[in-house]
Every structure is written in C-alpha cells, then in structure tokens.
Design a protein around this motif. Structure first.
Motif, short mmCIF file in Angstrom:
data_model
loop_
_atom_site.label_atom_id
_atom_site.label_comp_id
_atom_site.label_asym_id
_atom_site.label_seq_id
_atom_site.Cartn_x
_atom_site.Cartn_y
_atom_site.Cartn_z
N SER A 73 0.85 -1.18 0.00
CA SER A 73 0.00 0.00 0.00
C SER A 73 0.89 1.23 0.00
O SER A 73 2.11 1.14 -0.14
N GLN A 74 0.28 2.40 0.17
CA GLN A 74 1.09 3.59 0.41
C GLN A 74 1.79 3.43 1.75
O GLN A 74 1.36 2.67 2.63
N VAL A 75 2.89 4.15 1.90
CA VAL A 75 3.66 4.09 3.13
C VAL A 75 3.75 5.50 3.73
O VAL A 75 3.43 6.50 3.07
N TRP A 76 4.19 5.56 4.95
CA TRP A 76 4.40 6.84 5.65
C TRP A 76 5.87 6.92 6.00
O TRP A 76 6.46 5.96 6.52
N GLY A 77 6.48 8.06 5.71
CA GLY A 77 7.87 8.20 6.10
C GLY A 77 8.58 9.30 5.36
O GLY A 77 8.00 10.06 4.59
N GLY A 78 9.88 9.37 5.59
CA GLY A 78 10.72 10.39 4.99
C GLY A 78 11.85 10.80 5.90
O GLY A 78 12.19 10.09 6.86
N THR A 79 12.40 11.95 5.62
CA THR A 79 13.64 12.40 6.25
C THR A 79 13.41 13.61 7.16
O THR A 79 12.64 14.51 6.83
N ILE A 80 14.08 13.59 8.30
CA ILE A 80 14.09 14.74 9.21
C ILE A 80 15.54 15.14 9.44
O ILE A 80 16.38 14.29 9.75
N ILE A 81 15.85 16.42 9.27
CA ILE A 81 17.20 16.92 9.44
C ILE A 81 17.29 17.68 10.77
O ILE A 81 16.47 18.56 11.05
N TYR A 82 18.27 17.34 11.57
CA TYR A 82 18.46 17.94 12.90
C TYR A 82 19.78 18.70 12.91
O TYR A 82 20.82 18.17 12.51
N ASP A 83 19.75 19.94 13.42
CA ASP A 83 21.02 20.65 13.55
C ASP A 83 21.69 20.20 14.85
O ASP A 83 21.18 19.36 15.59
N SER A 84 22.87 20.74 15.11
CA SER A 84 23.66 20.26 16.26
C SER A 84 22.93 20.45 17.58
O SER A 84 23.09 19.63 18.50
N SER A 85 22.10 21.48 17.69
CA SER A 85 21.39 21.71 18.95
C SER A 85 20.26 20.71 19.16
O SER A 85 19.73 20.58 20.27
N GLN A 86 19.86 20.01 18.10
CA GLN A 86 18.75 19.06 18.19
C GLN A 86 19.23 17.60 18.16
O GLN A 86 18.42 16.67 18.16
N ALA A 87 20.55 17.40 18.14
CA ALA A 87 21.08 16.04 18.03
C ALA A 87 20.69 15.16 19.21
O ALA A 87 20.44 13.96 19.05
N ASP A 88 20.59 15.75 20.40
CA ASP A 88 20.22 14.96 21.58
C ASP A 88 18.80 14.40 21.44
O ASP A 88 18.52 13.30 21.91
#
Length: 494
Positions: free
Chosen positions: A242-257
C-alpha cells in the motif's frame, strides 16, 4: 540547500551494491601474458547478436564501467553487455581458458575498489532488465542488471513489492547476493530469505536454475556474492504494498540529543514489524564550512503509523519531509546520487543494541573524524540501523550469511566520502578502520557477531563475515569452480 542535500544523501550511501571483497587463499592470478584486447575480440566473435562488446571511445563503454564512487571505477580493456545467460557462459569459458581478469557490474554502487571493476573485461549486466510479476505464485522474476528503483516502478501498478534496497540507485544483484537489509526486513527477513530461485551461469558456462532442491548451491548463493558463478536473474517472493508513511528529518547540532534519545527509545521498545528507522550522524567539510548533519529517516509500512510511535523524532523546529506517499517516492526521496563521482569508502561493525550513550559516541566520532581527516570537500557519516530479532527468524533454509542467526544483531555502517586525486586515500581509509575499531571498543559485546558483507571494507576477513560457514563455502566453491574461474574477478573470495 547544500547541507539539506547532503543530509538527505546520508542514507544514500547506507546500502551498497556489493559484489564485494577481499582476496583469500586460492585466488587465481591472471596470466601475466594475457592479451586482453584479443580476449575481447574473441568474446565478440563468439557470442550471439543479443550481446555486445565495446571498447574505450565507443558507446556504451563509459556507462558500462562507471561506478557510483570514482575510486571504484577502472578503465577496462573492453566492456561486455551479455543479452542472454548462454552468452555469459560463452564469455566465462573464454575468460577461464585465457586467465583474463574480469568483473561483474550490476548497479555499480560498491565502494570497495576492484570488487565490480577491472582492467580486463568489464561485464555489465544492464541487458538483464526484466521484471515479471506472477500473481498465481506471488513471485517476481527480476533481472540482475536492474536497480531497485526500476523494480519498484514496475511492480507498483500491481500493488505488490519485494524486499529490496532502501535508497535510490542501488543494484539488485550485489545487494541481494550480500544479504539485503530492506525497509521490509522486520516483516519478511533478509532479502536473501525472500529469494525463491536464482538463474545462475556456472563457471564452466552451464546455465542452471538454483532453488531449495539444490541445497548446497542455494545455501551458498544466499550471501556468498560472486564466488559461484554469475547470477542473471532472481525470483523473489512478492507481497502486497500500500502507500507508506515516512521520509527524512534533518536535525542541527542543537537538536542532536533529541534524535539520539528518540533512536535509543525506538531501538529498545519498538515491537511493530512495520516500523523502521535509520539514524545518521554526519559531518560535512567543505572550504570554510564545517557542520554537523544529523538525519533521521522514518518508515512505516502503511498510510499512517500508530499514534505516538514516532513522536520522539518529530518536532516543528526541524526540516521535516515525512508524509504519506508511494513506496517508490520514499526510496527516491533519498537523493542518492548527490555524491556521485566522489571518492568513497565504507566500514562496519555489528551491535546487539543502540543505547543512548553509544549513539552519543557515534555522534562524537563523526565530529572527530569530520574535522581530523583531509576530506577537502566531503563528509563522514555513522549510521545506526536498529532492527527487530524477527529479521533472522524468517529463513526457511540455511544461508551462507550471516555466520550465525542466534544473536539478533543490528548493522552499523560508516561511510566516508572525499574529493581529490587519490593522494589522501590511504590516510582516509586508515581513519575509517580506526573509527570502526574505536566503536567496537566502546560496545559491550562479549561474542563475535557476523559483519555485514555489503558494508564491509575490502580487506575484511572471510571469518569475520561468514564465521563457521567459511569451511562449507570453500568446499562448495571447489565443487562448482574447480578451476577457480571466479577467482579472476574481485570480491570476497573463498
């Protein structure tokens, strides 16, 4: 935009076309006096009109020899595009008789130099491009010269899929013959566990179909790469898509935790086989710019995930491209060819878990090596791939890889990419080896886990990949290739 593109491409180098590897005892060395041009001419005059031989300066020679990484591309004496399995057999008999080196290329995505490239005869399998879906048997017959994008596009109208590569540009053949971790692995196992049969050209030129009734050879082909002949097509188990859900999220250094905590929680607590994540800690170096590039790639095999499953990854402050889409759209969103033509290397370790402190160590390693190495214009990525134990429980018969399925290990890949003329290759390759050793030293592993051959650097030992299976694989190799014809090609050799 540049860093966004680089972040998306991090995933692109996680799954590699591998026809891969190192030389072990028994390698057949090419005859020193072989006239490779004459061998090319003999192949051209012996095969049918369905096939072609091409020399430098003619088309499609450049397409036939090019690889994803410039460091994996060699100038061959000629390229050979076989159009039938029988013509592959004719070429193998000539190559074996003359002792001429050769290589077999599918998608060309291996990062190990010499694994699917050669100074001899470059066999390009691009003419094996069939995709045939059989609704009655729920199988798909797929040519060895395709990339997974083409397979998914062909199967999409039928509402079915197969377990293949996770990003754009990955070749079917090397990925499958090395094992295959797909987005569907938690549900259906390794890609080799979904193969129903192989069309194999044996080193003596004979074309044969290998399935479970051929126990030893079926075992060997499932993870044994190019040691036993040349595979021209595969028959895979197919399943509804079927269709799927997903993709990419980019985090900067302050959001790495946030990315680290979400990954650790998911790895420790997820029980849904339809869910999958891939976390990359990257560092980009180019000119005056040096920057962390941390990425989370989310996947759910359905139009929407259960409430709360991925909440830890989601934040309004990140560059997020996660939504309901076709499976092909998800794969092609990886922007996998962003670093086409760079010099590249990969390495791997296997882990039993991804606790938070270890993920932070991966992040620190990316920063350390990203700053330390002479990448010129390049990047490093350390990639966590937590999977469920169910991945190893799907096989209906034994396989060459992994050496043992008793421990539910997860792969971890390391990818370095850089620009230049090759003068810094040794320094960077030494660095990627040291980084893997450092990670392993900080992993509480008390047993030896199989390394994933599709991620393994070229001088990785056979024992590290195949464990107790090495002896059996060597015996099978002797039986099907007593003259060691396949030893004229690169890769991990038995």
């Amino acid at each position: 935009m540049l860093l966004t593109s680089l972040a998306v491409l991090v995933e692109s180098l996680l799954v590699f076309r591998r026809a891969p590897t190192t030389v072990a005892s028994g390698l057949r060395f090419p005859a020193a006096s072989v006239d490779m041009s004459a061998v090319c001419t003999e192949i051209a005059s012996s095969v049918s009109s369905a096939s072609g031989v091409f020399f430098n300066g003619t088309e499609p020679y450049p397409r036939d020899i090019v690889h994803f990484a410039v460091s994996s591309t060699q100038d061959a004496a000629c390229s050979f595009e076989p159009g039938t399995a029988e013509d592959v057999g004719i070429a193998l008999r000539i190559l074996g008789k003359t002792g001429c080196p050769f290589a077999v290329k599918g998608g060309g995505h291996t990062l190990n130099p010499g694994f699917s490239s050669t100074s001899g005869v470059q066999i390009a399998t691009s003419r094996f491009a069939n995709v045939i879906y059989d609704a009655a048997t729920q199988t798909a017959t797929i040519g060895a010269g395709l990339i997974w994008d083409e397979v998914y596009a062909a199967l999409e109208p039928y509402g079915v899929n197969v377990a293949g590569g996770r990003v754009s540009g990955i070749g079917v053949a090397g990925f499958t013959l090395g094992g295959g971790y797909s987005w569907h692995a938690n549900q259906y196992g390794l890609t080799i566990d979904t193969v129903q049969a192989f069309e194999l050209v044996l080193p003596n030129g004979t074309v044969t179909n290998v399935n479970e009734s051929h126990a030893d050879l079926f075992f060997a082909l499932r993870g044994g790469f190019n040691n036993f002949g040349i595979v021209t097509q595969f028959i895979f188990k197919a399943f509804p898509q079927s269709q799927v859900w997903g993709g990419t999220i980019i985090y900067d250094s302050s959001q790495a935790d946030q990315l680290t905590k979400a990954t650790a929680d998911f790895a420790a607590n997820n029980t849904d086989p339809k869910a999958n994540v891939l976390t990359s800690y990257g560092y980009f170096q180019g000119g005056d710019v040096r920057q962390e590039v941390n990425v989370g790639i989310l996947f759910y095999d359905g139009p929407s995930p259960p409430a709360g499953l991925f909440d830890g990854f989601l934040t309004s402050n990140c560059n997020t491209e996660v939504f309901t889409r076709s499976f092909l759209s998800l794969v092609q969103s990886s922007n996998a060819n962003s670093t086409w033509g760079m010099r590249s290397a990969f390495n791997t370790i296997s882990v039993l878990e991804y606790p938070e402190h270890f993920l932070k160590h991966m992040q620190n390693q990316s920063i350390t090596w990203g700053n330390k190495l002479p990448l010129n214009y390049g990047y490093v990525t350390f990639n966590a791939e937590p999977i469920l134990p169910s991945v190893y429980n799907q096989a209906t018969s034994p396989s060459a890889w992994p050496g043992s399925r008793k421990s539910p290990f997860s792969p971890l890949s390391i990818v370095f990419g850089w620009s230049g003329d090759g003068s810094t290759d040794d320094v960077i390759v030494k660095g990627i080896k040291e980084s893997a050793a450092n990670l392993l030293a900080n992993t509480p592993i008390t047993e030896r886990l199989s390394l994933y051959g599709n991620y393994a650097i070229g001088d990785t030992s056979l024992e590290a990949i195949y464990g107790v299976n090495v002896g059996k694989l060597m015996e099978i190799k002797k039986q099907v290739d007593p003259e060691n014809v396949m030893g004229l090609a690169g890769g991990f050799k038995f």
